[in-house]
Structure formats: structure tokens, C-alpha cells
Design an enzyme around this catalytic site. Structure first.
Site, PDB file in Angstrom:
ATOM      1  N   HIS A  80      -4.264   2.768  -1.869  1.00 39.74           N
ATOM      2  CA  HIS A  80      -4.064   1.906  -3.039  1.00 39.74           C
ATOM      3  C   HIS A  80      -3.285   2.643  -4.123  1.00 39.74           C
ATOM      4  O   HIS A  80      -3.400   3.867  -4.253  1.00 39.74           O
ATOM      5  CB  HIS A  80      -5.409   1.455  -3.633  1.00 39.74           C
TER       6      HIS A  80
ATOM      7  N   ARG B  79       0.860  -1.188   0.000  1.00 39.68           N
ATOM      8  CA  ARG B  79       0.000   0.000   0.000  1.00 39.68           C
ATOM      9  C   ARG B  79       0.896   1.239   0.000  1.00 39.68           C
ATOM     10  O   ARG B  79       1.976   1.231   0.617  1.00 39.68           O
ATOM     11  CB  ARG B  79      -0.940  -0.003   1.210  1.00 39.68           C
TER      12      ARG B  79
ATOM     13  N   HIS C 255     -12.319  -2.638  -2.064  1.00 43.10           N
ATOM     14  CA  HIS C 255     -13.407  -1.677  -2.255  1.00 43.10           C
ATOM     15  C   HIS C 255     -13.809  -1.606  -3.726  1.00 43.10           C
ATOM     16  O   HIS C 255     -15.000  -1.624  -4.055  1.00 43.10           O
ATOM     17  CB  HIS C 255     -12.988  -0.291  -1.768  1.00 43.10           C
TER      18      HIS C 255
ATOM     19  N   ARG D  11      -9.930   5.897  -3.456  1.00 41.54           N
ATOM     20  CA  ARG D  11      -9.005   4.969  -2.793  1.00 41.54           C
ATOM     21  C   ARG D  11      -7.545   5.352  -3.063  1.00 41.54           C
ATOM     22  O   ARG D  11      -6.685   5.154  -2.217  1.00 41.54           O
ATOM     23  CB  ARG D  11      -9.272   3.537  -3.256  1.00 41.54           C
TER      24      ARG D  11
END
EC number: 3.1.3.9
Length: 358
Positions: free
Chosen positions: A177, A82, A118, A171
Site C-alpha cells: 500500500h 499497489r 487491513h 502495510r
């Protein structure tokens, strides 16, 4: 690898651009990140659609659960970093001058980053909803109706892609991300949803089938985890990284760990199977009131209101195994409430009212 580092560094530049130039849209982007939260499937989308169309509602849970399970397996295989921790540990920046990425309360996800859960959850459930809505218009035969169907098709798919792009940007904006991770998540979600368009057997699945599916998903995931652990490969490698580099320890949530998502989804699938195969479901949703618009509207309103109360039920996190058990029970209770408990109560109330009027 060099290619992955280059991909990540380009992703960091995009994140910096978004955080610098789209600051005015911060509230909207944070909201869209919440819209893409897979937990909304069980608390908002499912209760609405199940009361309108039980076939679509059932498919939605299956797609969400299987999609999230594949997401977990992919995360474990791909070992995706991440952004908010990668920039702190990579060695590609000269003189240790790592870029500064702003973090938010929803940034510190603890699982691996690829593909985005997500984005995958949002795309699969919205794909189910759009195809379900279009299935009503595709039956229209006259010329004007065909034109209306085409306009509806264009409108709904435009809405679909606007939502997916917004969720993806949100995101990336919060530095949870990289861009390639959200793109992968969207297309993986579409593939899972499309696969269930050709799987009618889920509509007639018995409780035994639900239990067998739950056991298979759990045993496979646990076996995969333990097998790699024997090879000295820790699939929970991302959790200490998240704890180390999260700007605020209070933003770390056990609910975002890989096994928390697995337990939550298995509970939802079990609750659906238990509800659909219960006498309360047969009595209410297959009874004389099931075709009445008033019955469905009352069920939708009561389901949405009841499920919001579950948000006030806080599961203790001091003991990890207890958290998983209670999380499973809470997740199972939600579809059981929508499928059996609420419709049965509404059915009983309507029947009592009708008797009094007679």
C-alpha cells in the site's frame, strides 16, 4: 494524472526509507500486518467479545462485513495501484530506472490498493471494542470514578491509535500500500463503525433480514461489476498485474481477490443470522446458564479452540466457483459455531454435570 503520480512517487520514497531504516523491525511489522488482517475479526475478536457481550459481538460482525463491502466498492471506484507493481509500470522514472522495492510473502495482494482493507478492517473493529469498553466506565458518577474514566479513555484511545499506526506502517513497509491508501482506510473504517453506533436495529434482526441484507450486498456488488464490464471496464484489472509483478508466484493467493473477500463476508453474516435465530442459541445463550461466568469462560475457550481447527481446513483452489461456494460455507460455519453450536454443547455439558451432582 500528474498529481497522483507525484503522490505515488513520494509514497515509494517512504517505502524505501522504511525498508532501509526499519529492517530490524521486520518481524514486528509483518506481525502487525497479520494483526490487521480482517479474517482475525471472525476467528479471534468476535468469539471473545460475543461471549462477553452479545450486543458488541453482533455489532462487530455487522461493522466488519459492511465495512469490507464498502472497501470493495471503493476499491472498484478508485482504481488504486499497489506499490509493488506500480513502480514496474510507471513511466515517470528516467531511463526506465524504476526503484527496487522488496517484496514479502504477504505483499502480493491481488485487489486494487485504495483504500487499505487491513487498515479499514482494523480501525472499524478496534473502534467497536474501545467504545464498548468505555461504555462500562461512562456510567460511573462519583468524582474518583470520573477521573478513572478519563484515564481509561486516554489509555484505550492511545492503544487504538498505536495499533492503527503500526498496522498502517506495516502495510506500507511490505510495499502492498501507499501511505495515503492506509490513511484513507483508517478513517473510512472509523466512519463505518461510528454509523453502527446509531443503528440498534441490527440487534433484533430476523433471519429474513439477514438473508435480505446478504442478497442486497451480493446483487449490488455483482450488478456493479457486470454493469461496468458491459462498458468495457474490467474491475479485476489488478489481478493480472499482481500475477505479473509478484516476485514469487507462490505468494499469489486466490483468497485475496475481490470476490473472495465478498463471499467470505457474506458467509459470516449469514452464519451469524442463522445462529442468533436458532433454537440452540435461545436454549443456551438465553437460558439459565447464560449469566454464569463459568459458562462464558468455557464458551470463549471452546470457541477459540474450535475456530483454530478451521485453519486446517484447506479449500481447493483449482476451480474458482467451487472455491467461492466452499469459502462461503466455511465462513458461515465460524459464527454459527460461536453463536449456537459451542454454547449449546457447553450448556448441555453443564446441565448433565449438575444433574449428576444432584
Amino acid at each position: 494524472s500528474v498529481n497522483m503520480d507525484l503522490l505515488h512517487s513520494n509514497g515509494v520514497l517512504i517505502i524505501q526509507h522504511l525498508q532501509r531504516d526499519y529492517r530490524a523491525y521486520q518481524d514486528f511489522l509483518n506481525f502487525m500486518s497479520h494483526v490487521g488482517d480482517p479474517r482475525n475479526i471472525f476467528s479471534i475478536y468476535f468469539p471473545l467479545w460475543f461471549q462477553l457481550n452479545q450486543v458488541v459481538g453482533t455489532k462487530m460482525i455487522w461493522v466488519a462485513v459492511i465495512g469490507d463491502w464498502f472497501n470493495l466498492i471503493f476499491k472498484w471506484i478508485l482504481f488504486g495501484h499497489r506499490p509493488y507493481w506500480w513502480v514496474q509500470e510507471t513511466m515517470i522514472y528516467p531511463n526506465q530506472s524504476s526503484p527496487c522495492l522488496e517484496q514479502f510473502p504477504i505483499t502480493c495482494e491481488t485487489g486494487p490498493g485504495s483504500p487499505s482493507g487491513h487498515a479499514m478492517g482494523s480501525s472499524c473493529v478496534w473502534y467497536v471494542m474501545v467504545t464498548a469498553a468505555l461504555s462500562y466506565t461512562v456510567r460511573w458518577k462519583d468524582k474518583s470514578a470520573v477521573t478513572l474514566h478519563r484515564l481509561t479513555w486516554s489509555f484505550l484511545w492511545s492503544i487504538f491509535w498505536i495499533i492503527q499506526i503500526s498496522v498502517c506502517i506495516s502495510r506500507v513497509f511490505i510495499a502492498t500500500h501507499f501511505p495515503h491508501q492506509v490513511v484513507l482506510g483508517v478513517f473510512a473504517g472509523i466512519l463505518v463503525a461510528e454509523a453502527f453506533e446509531h443503528t440498534p436495529a441490527i440487534q433484533t434482526a430476523s433471519l429474513r433480514m439477514y438473508i435480505k441484507t446478504n442478497l442486497f450486498l451480493f446483487i449490488f456488488a455483482l450488478g456493479f461489476y457486470l454493469s461496468l464490464k458491459l462498458l468495457d471496464i474490467d474491475l479485476l484489472w489488478s489481478v493480472p498485474k499482481a500475477k505479473k509483478w509478484c516476485a514469487n508466484p507462490d505468494w499469489i493467493n486466490i483468497d485475496t481477490t475481490p470476490f473472495a473477500g465478498l463471499v467470505r463476508n457474506l458467509g459470516a453474516l449469514f452464519g451469524l443470522g442463522l445462529g442468533i435465530n436458532s433454537e440452540m442459541f435461545i436454549t443456551s445463550c438465553k437460558g439459565i446458564n447464560s449469566c454464569k461466568i463459568s459458562f462464558r469462560i468455557l464458551c470463549i475457550a471452546a470457541s477459540l479452540a474450535t475456530l483454530q481447527l478451521y485453519n486446517f481446513v484447506k479449500i481447493p483452489t483449482h476451480t474458482e466457483y467451487l472455491f467461492y461456494i466452499l469459502s462461503f460455507c466455511k465462513s458461515a460455519a465460524m459464527p454459527l459455531t460461536v453463536v449456537a453450536l459451542v454454547p449449546y454443547c457447553v450448556h448441555s455439558l453443564m446441565r448433565t454435570t449438575e444433574k449428576k451432582l444432584n
